[in-house]
Scaffold this motif. Sequence first.
Motif, PDB file in Angstrom:
ATOM      1  N   SER A   1      -0.808   6.127 -10.403  1.00 46.62           N
ATOM      2  CA  SER A   1      -1.906   7.410 -11.064  1.00 46.62           C
ATOM      3  C   SER A   1      -2.584   7.508 -12.404  1.00 46.62           C
ATOM      4  CB  SER A   1      -1.468   8.894 -10.611  1.00 46.62           C
ATOM      5  OG  SER A   1      -0.794   8.845 -11.232  1.00 46.62           O
ATOM      6  N   LYS A   2      -2.235   7.313 -13.201  1.00 47.96           N
ATOM      7  CA  LYS A   2      -2.473   6.733 -14.821  1.00 47.96           C
ATOM      8  C   LYS A   2      -3.667   6.049 -14.687  1.00 47.96           C
ATOM      9  CE  LYS A   2      -1.659   6.683 -19.484  1.00 47.96           C
ATOM     10  NZ  LYS A   2       0.179   6.389 -20.499  1.00 47.96           N
ATOM     11  N   GLY A   3      -3.981   5.338 -13.759  1.00 49.17           N
ATOM     12  CA  GLY A   3      -4.762   3.954 -14.456  1.00 49.17           C
ATOM     13  C   GLY A   3      -5.847   3.843 -13.164  1.00 49.17           C
ATOM     14  N   GLY A   4      -5.419   4.815 -12.162  1.00 49.71           N
ATOM     15  CA  GLY A   4      -6.515   5.022 -11.511  1.00 49.71           C
ATOM     16  C   GLY A   4      -6.627   3.347 -10.172  1.00 49.71           C
ATOM     17  N   TYR A   5      -7.139   2.826 -10.041  1.00 53.10           N
ATOM     18  CA  TYR A   5      -7.809   1.830  -9.465  1.00 53.10           C
ATOM     19  C   TYR A   5      -7.689   0.772  -9.748  1.00 53.10           C
ATOM     20  CZ  TYR A   5      -9.965   6.237  -6.687  1.00 53.10           C
ATOM     21  OH  TYR A   5      -9.858   6.755  -5.754  1.00 53.10           O
ATOM     22  N   THR A   6      -6.618  -0.074 -10.569  1.00 55.70           N
ATOM     23  CA  THR A   6      -6.116  -1.457 -10.757  1.00 55.70           C
ATOM     24  C   THR A   6      -5.210  -0.973 -11.165  1.00 55.70           C
ATOM     25  OG1 THR A   6      -6.925  -1.053 -13.061  1.00 55.70           O
ATOM     26  CG2 THR A   6      -8.636  -1.364 -12.179  1.00 55.70           C
TER      27      THR A   6
ATOM     28  N   LYS B   1       0.703  -0.681   0.376  1.00 54.88           N
ATOM     29  CA  LYS B   1      -0.233  -0.083  -0.110  1.00 54.88           C
ATOM     30  C   LYS B   1       0.702   1.302  -0.187  1.00 54.88           C
ATOM     31  CE  LYS B   1      -4.434   1.786   2.231  1.00 54.88           C
ATOM     32  NZ  LYS B   1      -5.609   1.390   3.037  1.00 54.88           N
ATOM     33  N   ASN B   2       1.913   1.307   0.528  1.00 60.34           N
ATOM     34  CA  ASN B   2       2.939   2.820   0.575  1.00 60.34           C
ATOM     35  C   ASN B   2       3.742   2.471  -0.247  1.00 60.34           C
ATOM     36  OD1 ASN B   2       2.801   2.524   3.725  1.00 60.34           O
ATOM     37  ND2 ASN B   2       4.714   1.475   4.084  1.00 60.34           N
ATOM     38  N   ILE B   3       3.824   1.670  -1.479  1.00 61.95           N
ATOM     39  CA  ILE B   3       3.824   2.179  -3.129  1.00 61.95           C
ATOM     40  C   ILE B   3       2.841   2.588  -4.181  1.00 61.95           C
ATOM     41  CG2 ILE B   3       4.864   0.452  -5.018  1.00 61.95           C
ATOM     42  CD1 ILE B   3       5.999  -1.299  -3.209  1.00 61.95           C
ATOM     43  N   PHE B   4       1.790   2.255  -3.693  1.00 61.55           N
ATOM     44  CA  PHE B   4       0.354   2.975  -4.562  1.00 61.55           C
ATOM     45  C   PHE B   4      -0.870   2.041  -3.326  1.00 61.55           C
ATOM     46  CE2 PHE B   4      -2.885   3.259  -7.625  1.00 61.55           C
ATOM     47  CZ  PHE B   4      -2.453   4.707  -7.653  1.00 61.55           C
ATOM     48  N   PRO B   5      -1.470   3.760  -3.373  1.00 63.43           N
ATOM     49  CA  PRO B   5      -2.429   2.806  -2.152  1.00 63.43           C
ATOM     50  C   PRO B   5      -3.796   2.893  -2.610  1.00 63.43           C
ATOM     51  CG  PRO B   5      -1.652   5.138  -1.784  1.00 63.43           C
ATOM     52  CD  PRO B   5      -0.733   4.701  -2.863  1.00 63.43           C
ATOM     53  N   ASP B   6      -3.970   3.006  -4.421  1.00 69.79           N
ATOM     54  CA  ASP B   6      -5.612   3.603  -4.497  1.00 69.79           C
ATOM     55  C   ASP B   6      -5.907   2.125  -5.489  1.00 69.79           C
ATOM     56  OD1 ASP B   6      -5.606   5.679  -3.734  1.00 69.79           O
ATOM     57  OD2 ASP B   6      -5.203   7.024  -5.335  1.00 69.79           O
ATOM     58  N   SER B   7      -4.626   0.764  -5.518  1.00 75.61           N
ATOM     59  CA  SER B   7      -4.847   0.600  -6.772  1.00 75.61           C
ATOM     60  C   SER B   7      -5.044  -1.517  -5.306  1.00 75.61           C
ATOM     61  CB  SER B   7      -5.146   0.158  -7.118  1.00 75.61           C
ATOM     62  OG  SER B   7      -3.176  -0.373  -7.438  1.00 75.61           O
TER      63      SER B   7
ATOM     64  N   ASN C   1      -1.839  -2.686 -19.098  1.00 72.67           N
ATOM     65  CA  ASN C   1      -1.885  -2.233 -20.618  1.00 72.67           C
ATOM     66  C   ASN C   1      -1.878  -0.571 -20.700  1.00 72.67           C
ATOM     67  OD1 ASN C   1      -3.914  -0.577 -20.211  1.00 72.67           O
ATOM     68  ND2 ASN C   1      -5.348  -1.911 -20.674  1.00 72.67           N
ATOM     69  N   THR C   2      -0.651  -0.305 -22.015  1.00 67.40           N
ATOM     70  CA  THR C   2      -0.881   0.743 -22.092  1.00 67.40           C
ATOM     71  C   THR C   2      -1.815   2.373 -21.701  1.00 67.40           C
ATOM     72  OG1 THR C   2       0.467   0.515 -24.116  1.00 67.40           O
ATOM     73  CG2 THR C   2      -0.069   2.374 -23.785  1.00 67.40           C
ATOM     74  N   GLU C   3      -3.256   2.068 -21.738  1.00 67.52           N
ATOM     75  CA  GLU C   3      -3.705   2.926 -20.957  1.00 67.52           C
ATOM     76  C   GLU C   3      -3.897   2.872 -19.819  1.00 67.52           C
ATOM     77  OE1 GLU C   3      -4.574   0.447 -23.430  1.00 67.52           O
ATOM     78  OE2 GLU C   3      -4.375   2.078 -25.663  1.00 67.52           O
ATOM     79  N   ALA C   4      -3.800   2.229 -19.058  1.00 67.05           N
ATOM     80  CA  ALA C   4      -4.047   1.611 -17.421  1.00 67.05           C
ATOM     81  C   ALA C   4      -3.344   2.509 -16.737  1.00 67.05           C
ATOM     82  CB  ALA C   4      -4.246   0.254 -16.724  1.00 67.05           C
ATOM     83  N   GLY C   5      -1.770   2.155 -18.120  1.00 60.75           N
ATOM     84  CA  GLY C   5      -0.647   2.415 -16.967  1.00 60.75           C
ATOM     85  C   GLY C   5       0.275   2.122 -15.840  1.00 60.75           C
TER      86      GLY C   5
END
Length: 210
Positions: free
Chosen positions: A190-195, A156-162, A199-203
């Motif tokens: 941050s580009k892809g948000g909650y997953t 979670k410390n690395i990226f908390p939203d997914s 893939n390229t779009e989700a980042g």
Amino acid sequence: SYRIKELGLNGNNYRDYVSDYDYFWVNRINNNYQCWIQDKLTSRYVLEKHKALLPKYYYAVRNSNGRRRYIALPDLPSNFDCTDNSLYELLKEKGILAIKKKNGAHGEGFFKFEAYGNRLKVNGKEMSLEEAISIISPDETVMLVTEYVEMHPLLKNIFPDSLNTVRVNCFSETETGPQIGACFVKFGHSKGGYTDNINTEAGGIIVELD
């Protein structure tokens, strides 16, 4: 064709990768067993004896003839019925719920529902109950309402939203037992948000593990 950019393919390295064509044909190798993985509701029942290690499954939701229908799943508490209001009361009790397609991949159709008093957030965007409910099942796609899994604090410390996940790909060509083909961890971005889709779009970001 987006794989060319995503993987940096060129004439020298493209044979280092399994083609999408070959990848999709793996389903034919696994025959009827493919539904154990592709259908998230089937996998819940197949793994019944391991349910303590799985997220709780509360509802299946589907629009049929213009009407939203709820089906109670094994982990729905007995004091909740199958209505929009009960879903909202469950959300207020749990604080966060995950809503996703029964048959889905690449993070498509995933929603994080969070309760804030009399309002709520869906994937970080505040909206009314009516707005939120309307996006759960806009067509006849079956959606699942489950427990939202909280990841380990280190991830979670690395990226908390997914929900950053470790994947171990196994295969078995004989009956002598499975082998590990690859092991990796995925992180959202941050580009892809909650997953944590990569893939390229989700980042998303993928890191190979030893």
